[in-house]
Design a protein around this motif. Structure first.
Motif, PDB file in Angstrom:
ATOM      1  N   ALA A   1      -2.879   1.617   4.877  1.00 29.73           N
ATOM      2  CA  ALA A   1      -3.333   1.025   3.608  1.00 29.73           C
ATOM      3  C   ALA A   1      -3.655  -0.453   3.808  1.00 29.73           C
ATOM      4  O   ALA A   1      -4.698  -0.938   3.352  1.00 29.73           O
ATOM      5  CB  ALA A   1      -2.272   1.203   2.522  1.00 29.73           C
ATOM      6  N   ASN A   2      -2.779  -1.165   4.502  1.00 27.79           N
ATOM      7  CA  ASN A   2      -3.004  -2.594   4.749  1.00 27.79           C
ATOM      8  C   ASN A   2      -4.292  -2.837   5.532  1.00 27.79           C
ATOM      9  O   ASN A   2      -5.058  -3.733   5.212  1.00 27.79           O
ATOM     10  CB  ASN A   2      -1.811  -3.210   5.491  1.00 27.79           C
ATOM     11  N   PHE A   3      -4.531  -2.023   6.572  1.00 26.58           N
ATOM     12  CA  PHE A   3      -5.751  -2.191   7.377  1.00 26.58           C
ATOM     13  C   PHE A   3      -7.000  -1.963   6.520  1.00 26.58           C
ATOM     14  O   PHE A   3      -7.990  -2.677   6.673  1.00 26.58           O
ATOM     15  CB  PHE A   3      -5.745  -1.246   8.584  1.00 26.58           C
ATOM     16  N   MET A   4      -6.959  -0.975   5.634  1.00 25.89           N
ATOM     17  CA  MET A   4      -8.113  -0.729   4.756  1.00 25.89           C
ATOM     18  C   MET A   4      -8.297  -1.887   3.786  1.00 25.89           C
ATOM     19  O   MET A   4      -9.421  -2.305   3.516  1.00 25.89           O
ATOM     20  CB  MET A   4      -7.955   0.597   4.019  1.00 25.89           C
TER      21      MET A   4
ATOM     22  N   LYS B   1     -10.000   2.879  11.090  1.00 27.71           N
ATOM     23  CA  LYS B   1     -10.282   4.244  11.564  1.00 27.71           C
ATOM     24  C   LYS B   1      -9.178   4.724  12.512  1.00 27.71           C
ATOM     25  O   LYS B   1      -8.773   5.872  12.474  1.00 27.71           O
ATOM     26  CB  LYS B   1     -11.633   4.325  12.257  1.00 27.71           C
ATOM     27  N   HIS B   2      -8.680   3.820  13.347  1.00 29.92           N
ATOM     28  CA  HIS B   2      -7.616   4.166  14.296  1.00 29.92           C
ATOM     29  C   HIS B   2      -6.297   4.411  13.574  1.00 29.92           C
ATOM     30  O   HIS B   2      -5.601   5.384  13.855  1.00 29.92           O
ATOM     31  CB  HIS B   2      -7.427   3.064  15.348  1.00 29.92           C
ATOM     32  N   THR B   3      -5.947   3.505  12.659  1.00 34.50           N
ATOM     33  CA  THR B   3      -4.678   3.676  11.941  1.00 34.50           C
ATOM     34  C   THR B   3      -4.740   4.902  11.048  1.00 34.50           C
ATOM     35  O   THR B   3      -3.751   5.626  10.933  1.00 34.50           O
ATOM     36  CB  THR B   3      -4.301   2.418  11.125  1.00 34.50           C
ATOM     37  N   CYS B   4      -5.889   5.180  10.459  1.00 35.19           N
ATOM     38  CA  CYS B   4      -6.030   6.369   9.612  1.00 35.19           C
ATOM     39  C   CYS B   4      -5.911   7.655  10.433  1.00 35.19           C
ATOM     40  O   CYS B   4      -5.300   8.627   9.987  1.00 35.19           O
ATOM     41  CB  CYS B   4      -7.343   6.353   8.840  1.00 35.19           C
TER      42      CYS B   4
ATOM     43  N   CYS C   1      -8.174   6.584  -0.620  1.00 33.96           N
ATOM     44  CA  CYS C   1      -7.348   6.713   0.581  1.00 33.96           C
ATOM     45  C   CYS C   1      -6.198   5.708   0.553  1.00 33.96           C
ATOM     46  O   CYS C   1      -5.062   6.052   0.892  1.00 33.96           O
ATOM     47  CB  CYS C   1      -8.191   6.553   1.845  1.00 33.96           C
ATOM     48  N   ILE C   2      -6.474   4.497   0.135  1.00 37.88           N
ATOM     49  CA  ILE C   2      -5.427   3.474   0.019  1.00 37.88           C
ATOM     50  C   ILE C   2      -4.351   3.958  -0.950  1.00 37.88           C
ATOM     51  O   ILE C   2      -3.152   3.876  -0.663  1.00 37.88           O
ATOM     52  CB  ILE C   2      -6.012   2.117  -0.442  1.00 37.88           C
ATOM     53  N   GLU C   3      -4.778   4.509  -2.085  1.00 37.80           N
ATOM     54  CA  GLU C   3      -3.828   5.005  -3.086  1.00 37.80           C
ATOM     55  C   GLU C   3      -2.986   6.154  -2.541  1.00 37.80           C
ATOM     56  O   GLU C   3      -1.776   6.200  -2.770  1.00 37.80           O
ATOM     57  CB  GLU C   3      -4.565   5.421  -4.367  1.00 37.80           C
ATOM     58  N   GLU C   4      -3.620   7.079  -1.792  1.00 37.36           N
ATOM     59  CA  GLU C   4      -2.869   8.199  -1.196  1.00 37.36           C
ATOM     60  C   GLU C   4      -1.865   7.685  -0.176  1.00 37.36           C
ATOM     61  O   GLU C   4      -0.729   8.165  -0.116  1.00 37.36           O
ATOM     62  CB  GLU C   4      -3.802   9.218  -0.537  1.00 37.36           C
TER      63      GLU C   4
END
Length: 110
Positions: free
Chosen positions: A57-60, A68-71, A11-14
């Motif tokens: 990405a930063n939050f993860m 979860k909220h930012t995603c 997910c970070i990479e995407e």
């Protein structure tokens, strides 16, 4: 990133891929094309998409449960950006990056 789950890493990479695609296409492709490519609603959406992807990405990477909220927000904005890029036309790379990111972020937000 070694102690992150494969799903989180993916997910970070995407998100990072979508960030660079949206920002790069906005600043290069859209500005060069002009016309509907730089209409405020579309152009601002592309920049907002790049920004929320970077933030998600930063939050993860930080490892906060708030990812979860930012995603969730990221998935919503990416879908909107994909639709806008489709309507403008000639932006398939951006459409695909946004859709992949939205799908990945929806899983992270669940």
């Amino acid at each position: 990133m070694q102690n992150l789950s494969p799903e989180l890493r993916s997910c970070i990479e995407e998100c990072l891929r979508c960030h660079s695609t949206c920002l790069g296409m906005a600043m290069n492709h859209c500005l060069q094309q002009g016309g509907k490519h730089v209409e405020p609603q579309h152009f601002k959406l592309m920049l907002a998409c790049a920004e929320i992807c970077q933030t998600a990405a930063n939050f993860m990477l930080i490892g906060t449960h708030h990812h979860k909220h930012t995603c969730r927000e990221c998935a919503e904005i990416c879908e909107e950006c994909a639709r806008s890029c489709e309507q403008v036309g000639g932006m398939e790379e951006c459409v695909q990056a946004c859709r992949r990111c939205a799908e990945s972020c929806r899983k992270m937000a669940a």
